[in-house]
Design a protein around this motif. Structure first.
Motif, PDB file in Angstrom:
ATOM      1  N   ALA A   1      19.982 -26.760 -24.088  1.00 16.64           N
ATOM      2  CA  ALA A   1      19.207 -25.701 -24.738  1.00 16.64           C
ATOM      3  C   ALA A   1      18.632 -24.705 -23.741  1.00 16.64           C
ATOM      4  O   ALA A   1      18.071 -23.681 -24.135  1.00 16.64           O
ATOM      5  CB  ALA A   1      18.077 -26.327 -25.562  1.00 16.64           C
ATOM      6  N   GLY A   2      18.745 -25.018 -22.438  1.00 17.06           N
ATOM      7  CA  GLY A   2      18.226 -24.111 -21.417  1.00 17.06           C
ATOM      8  C   GLY A   2      16.775 -24.330 -21.085  1.00 17.06           C
ATOM      9  O   GLY A   2      16.171 -23.545 -20.353  1.00 17.06           O
ATOM     10  N   ALA A   3      16.164 -25.387 -21.608  1.00 15.38           N
ATOM     11  CA  ALA A   3      14.745 -25.647 -21.368  1.00 15.38           C
ATOM     12  C   ALA A   3      14.510 -26.287 -19.999  1.00 15.38           C
ATOM     13  O   ALA A   3      13.428 -26.158 -19.439  1.00 15.38           O
ATOM     14  CB  ALA A   3      14.168 -26.534 -22.467  1.00 15.38           C
ATOM     15  N   VAL A   4      15.510 -26.996 -19.477  1.00 15.14           N
ATOM     16  CA  VAL A   4      15.408 -27.594 -18.141  1.00 15.14           C
ATOM     17  C   VAL A   4      16.706 -27.326 -17.388  1.00 15.14           C
ATOM     18  O   VAL A   4      17.741 -27.038 -17.988  1.00 15.14           O
ATOM     19  CB  VAL A   4      15.141 -29.129 -18.188  1.00 15.14           C
ATOM     20  N   THR A   5      16.619 -27.415 -16.064  1.00 15.46           N
ATOM     21  CA  THR A   5      17.803 -27.323 -15.217  1.00 15.46           C
ATOM     22  C   THR A   5      17.902 -28.621 -14.417  1.00 15.46           C
ATOM     23  O   THR A   5      16.899 -29.331 -14.260  1.00 15.46           O
ATOM     24  CB  THR A   5      17.714 -26.124 -14.242  1.00 15.46           C
ATOM     25  N   SER A   6      19.090 -28.938 -13.925  1.00 11.73           N
ATOM     26  CA  SER A   6      19.254 -30.167 -13.151  1.00 11.73           C
ATOM     27  C   SER A   6      20.029 -29.883 -11.876  1.00 11.73           C
ATOM     28  O   SER A   6      20.800 -28.923 -11.798  1.00 11.73           O
ATOM     29  CB  SER A   6      19.977 -31.221 -13.983  1.00 11.73           C
ATOM     30  N   ARG A   7      19.797 -30.727 -10.890  1.00 13.01           N
ATOM     31  CA  ARG A   7      20.562 -30.665  -9.652  1.00 13.01           C
ATOM     32  C   ARG A   7      20.662 -32.087  -9.105  1.00 13.01           C
ATOM     33  O   ARG A   7      19.762 -32.907  -9.312  1.00 13.01           O
ATOM     34  CB  ARG A   7      19.932 -29.714  -8.645  1.00 13.01           C
ATOM     35  N   LYS A   8      21.752 -32.361  -8.429  1.00 13.01           N
ATOM     36  CA  LYS A   8      21.991 -33.682  -7.846  1.00 13.01           C
ATOM     37  C   LYS A   8      21.362 -33.748  -6.457  1.00 13.01           C
ATOM     38  O   LYS A   8      21.486 -32.801  -5.668  1.00 13.01           O
ATOM     39  CB  LYS A   8      23.485 -33.966  -7.728  1.00 13.01           C
ATOM     40  N   GLU A   9      20.678 -34.831  -6.184  1.00 11.83           N
ATOM     41  CA  GLU A   9      20.158 -35.130  -4.848  1.00 11.83           C
ATOM     42  C   GLU A   9      20.489 -36.582  -4.558  1.00 11.83           C
ATOM     43  O   GLU A   9      19.854 -37.478  -5.110  1.00 11.83           O
ATOM     44  CB  GLU A   9      18.642 -34.907  -4.781  1.00 11.83           C
ATOM     45  N   GLN A  10      21.473 -36.791  -3.723  1.00 11.52           N
ATOM     46  CA  GLN A  10      21.992 -38.111  -3.372  1.00 11.52           C
ATOM     47  C   GLN A  10      22.372 -38.875  -4.640  1.00 11.52           C
ATOM     48  O   GLN A  10      23.269 -38.468  -5.351  1.00 11.52           O
ATOM     49  CB  GLN A  10      20.994 -38.893  -2.515  1.00 11.52           C
ATOM     50  N   TYR A  11      21.648 -39.931  -4.947  1.00  8.64           N
ATOM     51  CA  TYR A  11      21.979 -40.759  -6.110  1.00  8.64           C
ATOM     52  C   TYR A  11      21.278 -40.291  -7.382  1.00  8.64           C
ATOM     53  O   TYR A  11      21.524 -40.825  -8.451  1.00  8.64           O
ATOM     54  CB  TYR A  11      21.582 -42.225  -5.864  1.00  8.64           C
ATOM     55  N   TYR A  12      20.371 -39.335  -7.260  1.00  2.88           N
ATOM     56  CA  TYR A  12      19.503 -38.968  -8.368  1.00  2.88           C
ATOM     57  C   TYR A  12      19.834 -37.588  -8.926  1.00  2.88           C
ATOM     58  O   TYR A  12      20.310 -36.712  -8.214  1.00  2.88           O
ATOM     59  CB  TYR A  12      18.029 -38.974  -7.926  1.00  2.88           C
ATOM     60  N   THR A  13      19.500 -37.409 -10.194  1.00  2.00           N
ATOM     61  CA  THR A  13      19.550 -36.092 -10.821  1.00  2.00           C
ATOM     62  C   THR A  13      18.115 -35.625 -10.958  1.00  2.00           C
ATOM     63  O   THR A  13      17.285 -36.312 -11.571  1.00  2.00           O
ATOM     64  CB  THR A  13      20.224 -36.151 -12.209  1.00  2.00           C
TER      65      THR A  13
END
Length: 152
Positions: free
Chosen positions: A25-37
């Motif tokens: 819905a565009g309310a949050v963004t995500s990015r990968k950092e090692q094993y975590y999102t």
């Protein structure tokens, strides 16, 4: 995500599912950092006021208007014959369509006597008392001091 799940007392898969929906819905963004999102709130989307959202033209609104008009036309074709109402619909939504059509015979703001109202409604249907009462209860006609007035 695990901390959020623990804090909200929900399972990690539940949190993951809802974060994905918020991302879609565009309310949050995500990015990968090692094993975590890592998730971040899209602050721009929350700076928009509700009025701005409501004022926005939607392609859905024109589609819905077309559907509403098609439904209205279908109801009118089903219940009217040669300008006369065959029967009062039992479904409230259909009756509202019928009443909105009949109320067009009244001028907005003009006062009518009960006799005048009855004569106008009787042109459409013999049971003018029921239709008159229903028009008042639906807020299409107003009765005050034995005078009637079209509101909408």
């Amino acid at each position: 995500m695990e901390r959020l799940a623990e804090r909200l007392n929900l399972s990690a898969p539940t949190i993951s599912f809802h974060l994905k929906k918020l991302e879609d819905a565009g309310a949050v963004t995500s990015r990968k950092e090692q094993y975590y999102t890592m998730y971040s709130i899209n602050q721009q989307i929350f700076k928009i006021s509700m009025l701005d959202i409501l004022k926005e033209e939607s392609s859905e609104s024109s589609i819905q208007e077309e559907r509403d008009e098609l439904y209205r036309r279908k109801v009118l074709d089903s219940f009217f014959e040669y300008g006369k109402l065959k029967t009062i619909p039992s479904q409230r939504k259909k009756e509202r369509v019928i009443l909105e059509e009949i109320v067009k015979a009244f001028e907005i703001g003009r006062e009518y006597t009960e006799r005048e109202v009855n004569i106008i409604i009787a042109d459409y249907f013999d049971d003018f008392c029921t239709l008159r009462r229903d028009m008042i209860s639906e807020g299409l006609l107003e009765r005050k001091d034995m005078k009637y007035k079209r509101i909408k």
